[in-house]
Design a protein around this motif. Structure first.
Motif, PDB file in Angstrom:
ATOM      1  N   ASN A 103     -46.465  20.838 -14.726  1.00 32.35           N
ATOM      2  CA  ASN A 103     -45.371  20.630 -13.775  1.00 32.35           C
ATOM      3  C   ASN A 103     -44.160  19.906 -14.367  1.00 32.35           C
ATOM      4  O   ASN A 103     -43.133  19.819 -13.702  1.00 32.35           O
ATOM      5  CB  ASN A 103     -45.873  19.823 -12.562  1.00 32.35           C
ATOM      6  CG  ASN A 103     -46.935  20.559 -11.774  1.00 32.35           C
ATOM      7  OD1 ASN A 103     -46.723  21.667 -11.318  1.00 32.35           O
ATOM      8  ND2 ASN A 103     -48.104  19.945 -11.639  1.00 32.35           N
ATOM      9  N   THR A 104     -44.264  19.397 -15.581  1.00 34.77           N
ATOM     10  CA  THR A 104     -43.221  18.525 -16.123  1.00 34.77           C
ATOM     11  C   THR A 104     -42.595  19.128 -17.368  1.00 34.77           C
ATOM     12  O   THR A 104     -43.278  19.359 -18.367  1.00 34.77           O
ATOM     13  CB  THR A 104     -43.800  17.140 -16.460  1.00 34.77           C
ATOM     14  OG1 THR A 104     -44.529  16.637 -15.336  1.00 34.77           O
ATOM     15  CG2 THR A 104     -42.667  16.170 -16.798  1.00 34.77           C
ATOM     16  N   ILE A 105     -41.276  19.388 -17.309  1.00 34.68           N
ATOM     17  CA  ILE A 105     -40.554  19.999 -18.416  1.00 34.68           C
ATOM     18  C   ILE A 105     -39.395  19.083 -18.837  1.00 34.68           C
ATOM     19  O   ILE A 105     -38.657  18.587 -17.986  1.00 34.68           O
ATOM     20  CB  ILE A 105     -40.005  21.381 -18.034  1.00 34.68           C
ATOM     21  CG1 ILE A 105     -41.149  22.317 -17.648  1.00 34.68           C
ATOM     22  CG2 ILE A 105     -39.184  21.983 -19.167  1.00 34.68           C
ATOM     23  CD1 ILE A 105     -40.679  23.676 -17.147  1.00 34.68           C
ATOM     24  N   TYR A 106     -39.264  18.868 -20.155  1.00 35.21           N
ATOM     25  CA  TYR A 106     -38.166  18.080 -20.711  1.00 35.21           C
ATOM     26  C   TYR A 106     -37.376  18.934 -21.700  1.00 35.21           C
ATOM     27  O   TYR A 106     -37.917  19.849 -22.319  1.00 35.21           O
ATOM     28  CB  TYR A 106     -38.685  16.837 -21.434  1.00 35.21           C
ATOM     29  CG  TYR A 106     -39.373  15.831 -20.540  1.00 35.21           C
ATOM     30  CD1 TYR A 106     -38.640  14.867 -19.853  1.00 35.21           C
ATOM     31  CD2 TYR A 106     -40.759  15.850 -20.395  1.00 35.21           C
ATOM     32  CE1 TYR A 106     -39.278  13.945 -19.031  1.00 35.21           C
ATOM     33  CE2 TYR A 106     -41.398  14.934 -19.570  1.00 35.21           C
ATOM     34  CZ  TYR A 106     -40.653  13.981 -18.897  1.00 35.21           C
ATOM     35  OH  TYR A 106     -41.281  13.082 -18.079  1.00 35.21           O
ATOM     36  N   PRO A 110     -29.486  18.406 -29.134  1.00 33.53           N
ATOM     37  CA  PRO A 110     -29.046  17.725 -30.361  1.00 33.53           C
ATOM     38  C   PRO A 110     -27.586  17.303 -30.290  1.00 33.53           C
ATOM     39  O   PRO A 110     -27.174  16.348 -30.955  1.00 33.53           O
ATOM     40  CB  PRO A 110     -29.269  18.778 -31.448  1.00 33.53           C
ATOM     41  CG  PRO A 110     -29.222  20.085 -30.728  1.00 33.53           C
ATOM     42  CD  PRO A 110     -29.806  19.814 -29.378  1.00 33.53           C
ATOM     43  N   GLU A 111     -26.791  17.990 -29.486  1.00 26.81           N
ATOM     44  CA  GLU A 111     -25.369  17.642 -29.362  1.00 26.81           C
ATOM     45  C   GLU A 111     -25.195  16.255 -28.772  1.00 26.81           C
ATOM     46  O   GLU A 111     -24.376  15.455 -29.246  1.00 26.81           O
ATOM     47  CB  GLU A 111     -24.661  18.675 -28.487  1.00 26.81           C
ATOM     48  CG  GLU A 111     -23.174  18.389 -28.298  1.00 26.81           C
ATOM     49  CD  GLU A 111     -22.492  19.423 -27.430  1.00 26.81           C
ATOM     50  OE1 GLU A 111     -21.272  19.299 -27.226  1.00 26.81           O
ATOM     51  OE2 GLU A 111     -23.181  20.359 -26.952  1.00 26.81           O
ATOM     52  N   PHE A 112     -25.984  15.949 -27.740  1.00 27.97           N
ATOM     53  CA  PHE A 112     -25.871  14.644 -27.076  1.00 27.97           C
ATOM     54  C   PHE A 112     -26.984  13.690 -27.482  1.00 27.97           C
ATOM     55  O   PHE A 112     -26.959  12.522 -27.111  1.00 27.97           O
ATOM     56  CB  PHE A 112     -25.886  14.836 -25.561  1.00 27.97           C
ATOM     57  CG  PHE A 112     -24.766  15.699 -25.048  1.00 27.97           C
ATOM     58  CD1 PHE A 112     -23.473  15.216 -24.987  1.00 27.97           C
ATOM     59  CD2 PHE A 112     -25.014  17.001 -24.660  1.00 27.97           C
ATOM     60  CE1 PHE A 112     -22.428  16.022 -24.525  1.00 27.97           C
ATOM     61  CE2 PHE A 112     -23.993  17.814 -24.199  1.00 27.97           C
ATOM     62  CZ  PHE A 112     -22.684  17.332 -24.137  1.00 27.97           C
ATOM     63  N   GLN A 113     -27.952  14.202 -28.252  1.00 24.94           N
ATOM     64  CA  GLN A 113     -29.091  13.411 -28.708  1.00 24.94           C
ATOM     65  C   GLN A 113     -29.773  12.695 -27.536  1.00 24.94           C
ATOM     66  O   GLN A 113     -30.079  11.510 -27.607  1.00 24.94           O
ATOM     67  CB  GLN A 113     -28.657  12.408 -29.781  1.00 24.94           C
ATOM     68  CG  GLN A 113     -28.123  13.083 -31.030  1.00 24.94           C
ATOM     69  CD  GLN A 113     -27.812  12.097 -32.150  1.00 24.94           C
ATOM     70  OE1 GLN A 113     -27.784  10.885 -31.947  1.00 24.94           O
ATOM     71  NE2 GLN A 113     -27.579  12.616 -33.338  1.00 24.94           N
ATOM     72  N   LYS A 114     -30.004  13.458 -26.496  1.00 25.94           N
ATOM     73  CA  LYS A 114     -30.630  12.913 -25.302  1.00 25.94           C
ATOM     74  C   LYS A 114     -31.731  13.845 -24.802  1.00 25.94           C
ATOM     75  O   LYS A 114     -31.647  15.060 -24.977  1.00 25.94           O
ATOM     76  CB  LYS A 114     -29.597  12.695 -24.187  1.00 25.94           C
ATOM     77  CG  LYS A 114     -28.637  11.543 -24.441  1.00 25.94           C
ATOM     78  CD  LYS A 114     -27.731  11.329 -23.243  1.00 25.94           C
ATOM     79  CE  LYS A 114     -26.807  10.140 -23.459  1.00 25.94           C
ATOM     80  NZ  LYS A 114     -25.911   9.915 -22.291  1.00 25.94           N
ATOM     81  N   VAL A 115     -32.726  13.235 -24.180  1.00 26.16           N
ATOM     82  CA  VAL A 115     -33.800  13.972 -23.534  1.00 26.16           C
ATOM     83  C   VAL A 115     -33.610  13.867 -22.030  1.00 26.16           C
ATOM     84  O   VAL A 115     -33.382  12.777 -21.501  1.00 26.16           O
ATOM     85  CB  VAL A 115     -35.185  13.406 -23.922  1.00 26.16           C
ATOM     86  CG1 VAL A 115     -36.282  14.095 -23.120  1.00 26.16           C
ATOM     87  CG2 VAL A 115     -35.431  13.560 -25.410  1.00 26.16           C
ATOM     88  N   ARG A 116     -33.678  15.002 -21.338  1.00 21.80           N
ATOM     89  CA  ARG A 116     -33.593  14.966 -19.884  1.00 21.80           C
ATOM     90  C   ARG A 116     -34.715  15.800 -19.282  1.00 21.80           C
ATOM     91  O   ARG A 116     -35.163  16.783 -19.872  1.00 21.80           O
ATOM     92  CB  ARG A 116     -32.244  15.488 -19.391  1.00 21.80           C
ATOM     93  CG  ARG A 116     -32.000  16.967 -19.636  1.00 21.80           C
ATOM     94  CD  ARG A 116     -30.649  17.384 -19.070  1.00 21.80           C
ATOM     95  NE  ARG A 116     -30.369  18.797 -19.293  1.00 21.80           N
ATOM     96  CZ  ARG A 116     -30.763  19.778 -18.488  1.00 21.80           C
ATOM     97  NH1 ARG A 116     -31.484  19.486 -17.411  1.00 21.80           N
ATOM     98  NH2 ARG A 116     -30.461  21.035 -18.758  1.00 21.80           N
ATOM     99  N   ARG A 117     -35.158  15.366 -18.136  1.00 17.54           N
ATOM    100  CA  ARG A 117     -36.180  16.120 -17.419  1.00 17.54           C
ATOM    101  C   ARG A 117     -35.515  17.257 -16.649  1.00 17.54           C
ATOM    102  O   ARG A 117     -34.450  17.065 -16.044  1.00 17.54           O
ATOM    103  CB  ARG A 117     -36.949  15.220 -16.461  1.00 17.54           C
ATOM    104  CG  ARG A 117     -38.068  15.942 -15.720  1.00 17.54           C
ATOM    105  CD  ARG A 117     -38.958  14.968 -14.973  1.00 17.54           C
ATOM    106  NE  ARG A 117     -40.009  15.674 -14.240  1.00 17.54           N
ATOM    107  CZ  ARG A 117     -41.002  15.070 -13.595  1.00 17.54           C
ATOM    108  NH1 ARG A 117     -41.094  13.739 -13.607  1.00 17.54           N
ATOM    109  NH2 ARG A 117     -41.911  15.778 -12.950  1.00 17.54           N
TER     110      ARG A 117
END
Length: 256
Positions: A103-106, A110-117
């Motif tokens: 149920n959980t996708i992240y 690389p452009e913003f160097q951020k991980v978001r759900r």
């Protein structure tokens, strides 16, 4: 996107089903019981190899013309854990997608160097202009989310109709799943929206002998409203090399 595990075959034994579409089953309840049993086998066969890796190219066609081609690697444990790493072209190289559980996708940019759900309401959006969506990853395993009804069998092909289970959300009101005993797996899925309109069709082709079974090496997803299509071609399939558990973590998304 099932991708991407939806990309590997779903296998099922259908030798016990001998009904033609025009022949009714004795009771609707019997259809549902048989449908649920077949769908569980489909999921079990798709997850028969606990560790899977492969390389894929994703071709995006708009108005019949090839607009872009992307390359990614895919690693899976069962069908619940999936890790995608884009390597080409340059504008998407380094992008990663992690399905931590069913149920959980992240997603890592690389452009913003951020991980978001990826929020649930965004999972039905086409990914990078393709016809595949993050929801396709969640739908790699169907039996936990859908009730199945056996429609019947015609020749080597068995049809199941799937509807979301009570309490489960889906962008689709119904799926029509076609299983061909000739290749031992799902060859076609038709997706219907809430109004009952056919909106997408997935076709699995290029079935190739692999150890003691067959696996499709080409998956087409067509948008039935626009006619646009995305084609994923698989290569380098490996089911023998163990995939490390720590690959499926948000920390891995941040690594270079």
């Amino acid at each position: 996107m099932k991708p991407v595990s939806f990309l590997l075959a779903a296998f099922v034994a259908t030798s016990g089903l001998t009904l033609a579409y025009s022949q009714p089953v004795s009771a609707a309840e019997d259809n549902v019981t048989k449908g649920a049993s077949i769908l569980r086998v489909v999921d079990d066969r798709a997850a028969r190899y606990p560790d899977q890796t492969y390389t894929a190219s994703m071709e995006i066609f708009k108005r019949g013309e090839l607009r872009s081609t992307m390359v990614f690697s895919m690693s899976m444990k069962g069908l619940e854990k999936q890790f995608i790493h884009f390597t080409a072209p340059g504008d998407v190289s380094g992008m990663k997608i992690l399905m931590e559980d069913s149920n959980t996708i992240y997603m890592y940019s690389p452009e913003f160097q951020k991980v978001r759900r990826v929020a649930a309401h965004m999972q039905n959006q086409g990914f990078l202009g393709s016809e595949f969506t993050p929801e396709d990853m969640v739908m790699a395993k169907l039996s936990p989310n859908f009730d199945a009804e056996l429609i019947g069998k015609k020749g080597s092909e068995t049809q199941l109709n799937l509807k979301p289970k009570a309490g489960k959300t889906s962008s689709f009101s119904k799926l029509e799943v076609f299983i061909d005993s000739g290749v031992g797996g799902v060859t076609r899925i038709r997706y219907f929206d809430g109004a009952g309109n056919l909106v997408r069709t997935q076709v699995r082709e290029g079935w190739t002998k692999f150890e003691d079974t067959q696996i499709p090496t080409k998956i087409r997803m067509k948008n039935e409203k626009t006619g646009d299509e995305t084609v994923i071609n698989l290569s380098g399939i490996d089911v023998k090399t163990a995939v490390p558990d720590d690959l499926f973590s948000r920390r891995t998304l941040m690594r270079g």
